[in-house]
Design an enzyme around this catalytic site. Structure first.
Site, PDB file in Angstrom:
ATOM      1  CE1 TYR B 350      -2.712  -3.151   1.935  1.00  0.00           C
ATOM      2  CE2 TYR B 350      -4.235  -1.595   0.952  1.00  0.00           C
ATOM      3  CZ  TYR B 350      -3.980  -2.830   1.476  1.00  0.00           C
ATOM      4  OH  TYR B 350      -4.974  -3.759   1.549  1.00  0.00           O
ATOM      5  CG  HIS B 358      -8.020   0.978  -3.838  1.00  0.00           C
ATOM      6  ND1 HIS B 358      -9.022   0.227  -3.274  1.00  0.00           N
ATOM      7  CD2 HIS B 358      -8.585   2.143  -4.191  1.00  0.00           C
ATOM      8  CE1 HIS B 358     -10.151   0.924  -3.299  1.00  0.00           C
ATOM      9  NE2 HIS B 358      -9.910   2.092  -3.855  1.00  0.00           N
ATOM     10  CE  LYS B 397      -5.320  -5.546  -4.187  1.00  0.00           C
ATOM     11  NZ  LYS B 397      -6.017  -4.279  -4.369  1.00  0.00           N
TER      12      LYS B 397
END
Lengths: 585, 446
Positions: B350, B358, B397
Site C-alpha cells: 500500500y 488501494h 493490482k
C-alpha cells in the site's frame, strides 16, 4: 474486408479441376489428436488471400466425450462461404458446456458433426496460376520456390544461391492460406502431410508454429531470432554497437548496410569480421584500457559513472583555476565557449566525451561572488532550439530595493514569540565549558551514548542491535535511510556470465508490429517490437536465471513469453521493475 | 529490456482519517517510546491500548484481532447509541439479547471451571443484577461519593497491589472497579489470548468473580487493566423491555422519561468481557524490533533479543526469512506491506496505508542463490501464474515477483542472524499479460 477468396477465382466443375488442387481436408494423425487452431481472424490484407480451406478439429475415431463438445466451435467454410460472401456463422446454436447424457444433446452434436464433415468434404478450388509452386528440400530443411513469389515476399522468405526460399513455418502458413502449392518428390503435399513433415524439425515444433501462425494472422511480421546477433559482453562493454554503425557508414559500404538506427545485425559472419576488425583498429587504445575491467559484470551504468566522475574531477580542477574575479562587474567573466581543443580528434576515442571539459569554463556563481553578469554561452554547447543570450543584471540590482526589511510591530512580536521556542546552544552551560571543537564533539558523543544506554540492554546490549539509532532519527527520510540495508539488483547484473551454459529456454522469434509493414525491409528489419520465447502452458515459469539469460540476449528489446496450450495462446511478459521510494511524508 | 512502467496507486474515494507518520518512532528522536508485545502461542500480540494505537496509527502495523484491520471493536450497538443519544451516559449500550448471550458464555465458562450449575446461577445472578448508575449523573454528587466509599471498602478486603488500581479508578471518578474481577482478568488473560490467537476464538477474558477469588495472586499489570477498561468496559447499559417490577427498582429520573417507549436502559456488569488486541504478523513484529528498535517482544516476562526472535520466527514460519527480507525492503522504501493471503501472495503493498490507497502490488517473495536459482517456496507453472495474475489484475493490482538474491558464499551461520540482510540483493519483476490483438500497432498504445 473483401471476399476472402478473390472473386476472380473460376469455379470449375470439380471434374475439370486438377486433381492436385483438390486440397483434401485431412485428419490429424490418430496418434496425435491435435486440436487444430483454425485461423479465425485476419486484419488487413498483407499476405496471400484468405484460405478457403478451413481445417477443423478432427472428429476422429474417438469422437466421444469432450471432443464432441468442441465440435461446436467448428467453422463452416468452403463453397458456402463463397456463396454468402461473408464469414459464415456457426450453425450449431448454443455452445454445449458439458455432456448431460440426453439423447437430445447427442443428436444435436451428431448433426453438428455431420455438417462439419459435409463442409470438410467440399472441394476447395483455386486457380492453379494463383498458387506459387514450391518444393520441400528436406536436407536443408527449407522450401524452395519454383515460380515467382507473391506479395508475401515482402515479409517472408530469403534468397539463397539465387533461389527464393521459405522457412518451413512460412511455407506451411502460406500453404494453409491457400497461396502455395508444396511438392515433395514431385507429389503435392496435403496440409496434414505438411504439418507432419515440416514441423518434424527441431527448430520448429507444432507449438512454435501455432504461435507463429497466431501472430501472422494478426498481421505481425514474425522472423526467426538469430542468436548470432547477440552482442558479446566485450562488445557491450565497449559499446561497439553504436560505433559499428558510424564506422560502417563512413568506411566501407556494405552491400546490405544496416541503417544507423538499426540495432539488429543481420549480416553473415563473413561480413561481420571486417567490421569487427575496423572497430578494433579504431578503438585500439580503448580496448587496451577497458580490458583491465574484469569481464564479470560491472553494470554499464557504473562504468559510465566512473567515466563521468573522472571527467567531473577534471572539470572541477579546471573550474578552480578560473580566475576568482569572475563576478566583478567590469571584469568580463570567462566565456562559456568551447576551447580550441580539437573536438573531432577527441571523439575518436570510444568513451571520449562529446565535450572536452578541460576547455569549457563555467561562471563562478558561489554565494560570495555576486554574479550579475553572464556572457552569452557558446551555441555549440546548447541544445538546438534553445537560444542563449548575455545577461547583465546590473540594472536590476540598482532597481531592486536592497534595504533591510522593516517589520511591523505585530510581525516583530511574532518573531520574538517564535524565537522563544528556539534555543541557542550557547546557553547550554556544558557546551560553554567546551573550549574547542574537539571537546564539543566529545560532549555530543557522550550525550548520545547516554541515550543509547537508556535503551534496554536486551536490544542494545547484544551483538545484533536495531538498525535505527534513535538519536540519529532526525527525520523520516533519515530513518528510511538507516533501515535501507537491502541492495537493489538489476536484471542484467551477472547475466553475462550466465551465457556460457544456456538453459533450454531460448528466444524464438523477432516480432514486428503490424503497422510497420509498409516500411519493413527484410534485409534491414530494424529493431523488433518484441522478442518471443515459446513455451508450453504446462511448463514452469522460467527461473530468474533463465530470465536473465534471455533478457541479456534480447538487449533492449522486451521479451514476451508465448504460451501455447492446444491452440490457445497466451502471452506474458516479466518486466524488470524498481518500486519507487515513497518519500512523500 | 524495457522496464515496467510505474502505475500511480489509486486513491481511496473516501478517506476518514489523516495521516500521522510512516513509523512509530518520532522523527527527531524526541518521541521515542518502547512498545511491548507478547509472544503468545506463536503469534505476537500487543495489549496496551496506547501501544496498539501508536503502532496502528503510525505505519499501520498489525490488525485488531476482533476487527478487519484497524482495532475498533466495540461492544456497543451503534443503532442503540444513536437511539439513546440524549442520555449521555458514556457507557456502551447493548441489546438484551446480546447481554443474555454473554451471560450464557460466562455460565459455560464457569461450568468448565468445575462449578455446579446451582452455584453458577447464583454467582451470575449476583453478578449481573441491575445496578444504579448515580455516579454518572453530575447533579447527584452524594451518591457518587457513596460509590467511591464502596470501592474503598472493597479494596481493604483485597490484597495489597489492587489498591493502586482502585484508587486510580475512583480518582478518575469512573465506575468502581471490582478488584477481584481485575485480578481475574490478569490470571486468565494469557490462556485466553492464546486461544483467541490460535483459533481466532473470540472468547476472551471471562471475568467471573468467583472463579478468580480462589486464584487471587500478585497483580502486575493492574494499570494496564485499568486502562483497558475503555476497550472492554465492565459496565454496560442493557436495553430491556419494561417490566412492572423492574420499573420500581430502577428509580432513576433519567429512565423514567424513556418509559413511554416501553424500553429502558439498565446498567449491569458485563459478565463476559472481550478485549481487542493488536496482532502483529511476524514480519511486522521483527521489523519493529530490528529495524526501528521500538518494540520489545516478551515471552512470559522475559524480553527476547533480536537473534532469539530471528530464530524463533524462522522456526514458527519456515519462509520467515524470505518474507521478512521482502517486507523489510518494501518498508524501507516507504510502502506499507500487509499480508497478501487474500490474494494468494505473500505481501500486498500500500502507499501510505490501507485507509488512503488501494493496494498497488501483490508480491510473491522468493529466495534464490547466486546463480539465480534455488528451491523455490512456490514453483509456479504458467498455468498457476496466469490464474494468479488474473485475480490480481481484476482487483486493480499488479503481480510482482520479488527475488531475494543471496551471495554464493553466504553460509547457514550467516543466515542465522538478520545481519545477512545487508548482503542480500533484491530483484523485482512485474508480471503483465501481453495482449496480442492490442499490441499490433503503435497507435493503439496512445
Amino acid at each position: 474486408m473483401s471476399a476472402p477468396v478473390s472473386s476472380s477465382a473460376v469455379l470449375e466443375p470439380a471434374s475439370r479441376a486438377q486433381p492436385s488442387l483438390r486440397l483434401r481436408c485431412c485428419l490429424p494423425h490418430p496418434a496425435q489428436p491435435w486440436l487444430w487452431d483454425p485461423p479465425q481472424r485476419r486484419h488487413g490484407s498483407l499476405e496471400a488471400t484468405w484460405p478457403s480451406l478451413r481445417r477443423t478439429s478432427a472428429p476422429g475415431a474417438n469422437c466421444h466425450g469432450p471432443h464432441q463438445l468442441f465440435a461446436q466451435f467448428l467453422y463452416v467454410g468452403g463453397s458456402e462461404r463463397l456463396r454468402r460472401n461473408r464469414a459464415p456463422r456457426r450453425s450449431c446454436g448454443q455452445k454445449e458446456f458439458a455432456p448431460d447424457g440426453s439423447a437430445e444433446q447427442d443428436e444435436r452434436l451428431r448433426l453438428c458433426l455431420e455438417e462439419q464433415w459435409r463442409q470438410l468434404a467440399e472441394e476447395r478450388v483455386e486457380r492453379p496460376e494463383n498458387l506459387v509452386k514450391a518444393v520441400w528440400k528436406p536436407e536443408q530443411g527449407i522450401v524452395e520456390l519454383e515460380s515467382p513469389a507473391g506479395k508475401f515476399w515482402h515479409t517472408m522468405g530469403f534468397s539463397e544461391r539465387g533461389k527464393q526460399c521459405l522457412l518451413p513455418e512460412e511455407a506451411l502458413y502460406l500453404l494453409e492460406c491457400g497461396s502455395l502449392q508444396l511438392f515433395y518428390k514431385d507429389v503435392p503435399m496435403s496440409v496434414q502431410e505438411a504439418y507432419e513433415i515440416l514441423l518434424s524439425q527441431e527448430a520448429m515444433s507444432l507449438l512454435h508454429y501455432q504461435v507463429f501462425s497466431h501472430l501472422k494472422q494478426l498481421g505481425y511480421i514474425v522472423l526467426r531470432f538469430n542468436p548470432s546477433t547477440v552482442l558479446s559482453s566485450c562488445e557491450r562493454q565497449l559499446n561497439l554497437e553504436s560505433r559499428c554503425k558510424s564506422s560502417g557508414k563512413h568506411h566501407h559500404k556494405r552491400r546490405r548496410s544496416s541503417s544507423p538506427g538499426s540495432r539488429e545485425k543481420k549480416h553473415k559472419v563473413s561480413e561481420d569480421l571486417p567490421k569487427a576488425e575496423g572497430t578494433c583498429e579504431k578503438g585500439g587504445h580503448d580496448c587496451g584500457e577497458l580490458s583491465c575491467v574484469p569481464l564479470d559484470e560491472k553494470p554499464l551504468s557504473e562504468q559510465l559513472k566512473e567515466l563521468d566522475t573522472g571527467n567531473g574531477e577534471e572539470q572541477s580542477v579546471t573550474s578552480n583555476s578560473v580566475p576568482l574575479d569572475t563576478g566583478r562587474k567590469n571584469v568580463p567573466g570567462p566565456s562559456w565557449s568551447l576551447g580550441t581543443g580539437d573536438q573531432k580528434a577527441s571523439s575518436t576515442g570510444t568513451h571520449a566525451p562529446r565535450w572536452d571539459f578541460t576547455t569549457i569554463f563555467l561562471p563562478n556563481v558561489a554565494p560570495d561572488q555576486p554574479c550579475i553578469h553572464l556572457p552569452s554561452p557558446d551555441n555549440k554547447l546548447l541544445p538546438e532550439n534553445v537560444p542563449g543570450r548575455e545577461v547583465d543584471a546590473a540594472s536590476w540590482c540598482r532597481r531592486v530595493n536592497q534595504k533591510q526589511e522593516k517589520l511591523l510591530q505585530k510581525e516583530r512580536e511574532q518573531q520574538e514569540k517564535e524565537s522563544k521556542y528556539k534555543s541557542s546552544i550557547n546557553f547550554d552551560r556544558e557546551v560553554r565549558c567546551c573550549i574547542n571543537w574537539q571537546e564539543y564533539k566529545a560532549l555530543l558523543r557522550w550525550r548520545s551514548q547516554q541515550r543509547v544506554w537508556r535503551q534496554p540492554p536486551h536490544l542494545w546490549g547484544q551483538a545484533v542491535t536495531p538498525l535505527l539509532q534513535p538519536e540519529e532519527a532526525t527525520s523520516f527520510a533519515a530513518v528510511r535511510q538507516q533501515i535501507s540495508v537491502l541492495q537493489p539488483s538489476h536484471i542484467l547484473d551477472g547475466a553475462s556470465r550466465l551465457q556460457e551454459d544456456l538453459e533450454s529456454i531460448k528466444i524464438d522469434f523477432n516480432v514486428y508490429q503490424a503497422d510497420a509493414v509498409a516500411k519493413f525491409k527484410k534485409t534491414n528489419p530494424g529493431k523488433p517490437y518484441v522478442r518471443m520465447c515459446v513455451q508450453s502452458f504446462d511448463e514452469q515459469v522460467p527461473s530468474l536465471r533463465a530470465l536473465k539469460q534471455v533478457t541479456y540476449q534480447s538487449g533492449d528489446v522486451p521479451v514476451v513469453f508465448a504460451l501455447a496450450d492446444h491452440g490457445e495462446i497466451a502471452f506474458y511478459s516479466l518486466k524488470e521493475f524498481k518500486l519507487p521510494v515513497d518519500a512523500n511524508y | 529490456m524495457a522496464e515496467a512502467a510505474f502505475r500511480p496507486p489509486r486513491r481511496k474515494r473516501r478517506v476518514f482519517e489523516c495521516y500521522q507518520a510512516p513509523f512509530p518512532v518520532g522523527a527527531g528522536g524526541g518521541d521515542f517510546r518502547m512498545c511491548r508485545a507478547d509472544m503468545v502461542n506463536n503469534s505476537v500480540v500487543v495489549r496496551s491500548p496506547e501501544d496498539v494505537e501508536r503502532l496502528y496509527n503510525k505505519g499501520y502495523f498489525g490488525k485488531g484481532i476482533l476487527s478487519r484491520s484497524r482495532p475498533v471493536y466495540s461492544i456497543s450497538d451503534p443503532s442503540l447509541v444513536s437511539k439513546w443519544q440524549g442520555t449521555n451516559l458514556n457507557m456502551p449500550i447493548i441489546t438484551s439479547k446480546k447481554y443474555q448471550q454473554r451471560v450464557q458464555w460466562a455460565k459455560s465458562a464457569l461450568q468448565e471451571q468445575g462449578f455446579d450449575s446451582c452455584s453458577v446461577t447464583k454467582i451470575l445472578e449476583n453478578y449481573t443484577r441491575p445496578l444504579e448508575f448515580p455516579f454518572l449523573e453530575k447533579e447527584n454528587t452524594e451518591l457518587s461519593r457513596q460509590s467511591s466509599i464502596d470501592t474503598g471498602n472493597m479494596v481493604t478486603s483485597s490484597p495489597e497491589p489492587q489498591k493502586e488500581v482502585c484508587q486510580k479508578a475512583s480518582a478518575e471518578g469512573d465506575l468502581a472497579t471490582d478488584p477481584v474481577v481485575a485480578l481475574g482478568t490478569e490470571e486468565q488473560q494469557p490462556a485466553v489470548v492464546k486461544e483467541a490467537a490460535q483459533a481466532s476464538c473470540q472468547k476472551h477474558g471471562s471475568h467471573v468473580h468467583c472463579g478468580c477469588k480462589a486464584k487471587g495472586g500478585p497483580e502486575q499489570e493492574s494499570c494496564n487493566v485499568a486502562k483497558s477498561r475503555e476497550r472492554a468496559p465492565e459496565y454496560v447499559l442493557v436495553q430491556e423491555e419494561e417490566e412492572g417490577s423492574l420499573c420500581l427498582e430502577e428509580g432513576s429520573a433519567h429512565e423514567q422519561e424513556k418509559f413511554v417507549k416501553k424500553e429502558k436502559l439498565v446498567c449491569r456488569r458485563n459478565p463476559f468481557r472481550i478485549f481487542e488486541y493488536l496482532q502483529l504478523s511476524l514480519e511486522e513484529a521483527f521489523f519493529l524490533v530490528y529495524a526501528l528498535g521500538c518494540l520489545t517482544v516478551y515471552y512470559g516476562e522475559e524480553p527476547l533479543t533480536i537473534l532469539k526472535l530471528w530464530e524463533i520466527f524462522s522456526e514458527v514460519k519456515p519462509s520467515f526469512k524470505t518474507t521478512y527480507m521482502a517486507y523489510h525492503y518494501f518498508r524501507s522504501k516507504g510502502w506499507v506491506p500487509k499480508v497478501g493471503l487474500k490474494y494468494g501472495t505473500d505481501l500486498l503493498l500500500y502507499r501510505k496505508g490501507p485507509p488512503f490507497y488501494h493496494a498497488s502490488y501483490s508480491v510473491i517473495a522468493e529466495l534464490v542463490d547466486d546463480n539465480f536459482e534455488g528451491s523455490l517456496r512456490r514453483p509456479l507453472s504458467w498455468m498457476s501464474l496466469s490464474g494468479l495474475n488474473r485475480t490480481t489484475v481484476n482487483a486493480s493490482k499488479e503481480l510482482m515477483l520479488c527475488y531475494l538474491i543471496k551471495p554464493s558464499d553466504m553460509t547457514e551461520e550467516e543466515m542465522a542472524t538478520p545481519e545477512c540482510l545487508k548482503r542480500i540483493k533484491v530483484q523485482e519483476l512485474i508480471v503483465t499479460r501481453w495482449v496480442s490483438s492490442r499490441e499490433r500497432s503503435e497507435q493503439d498504445d496512445l
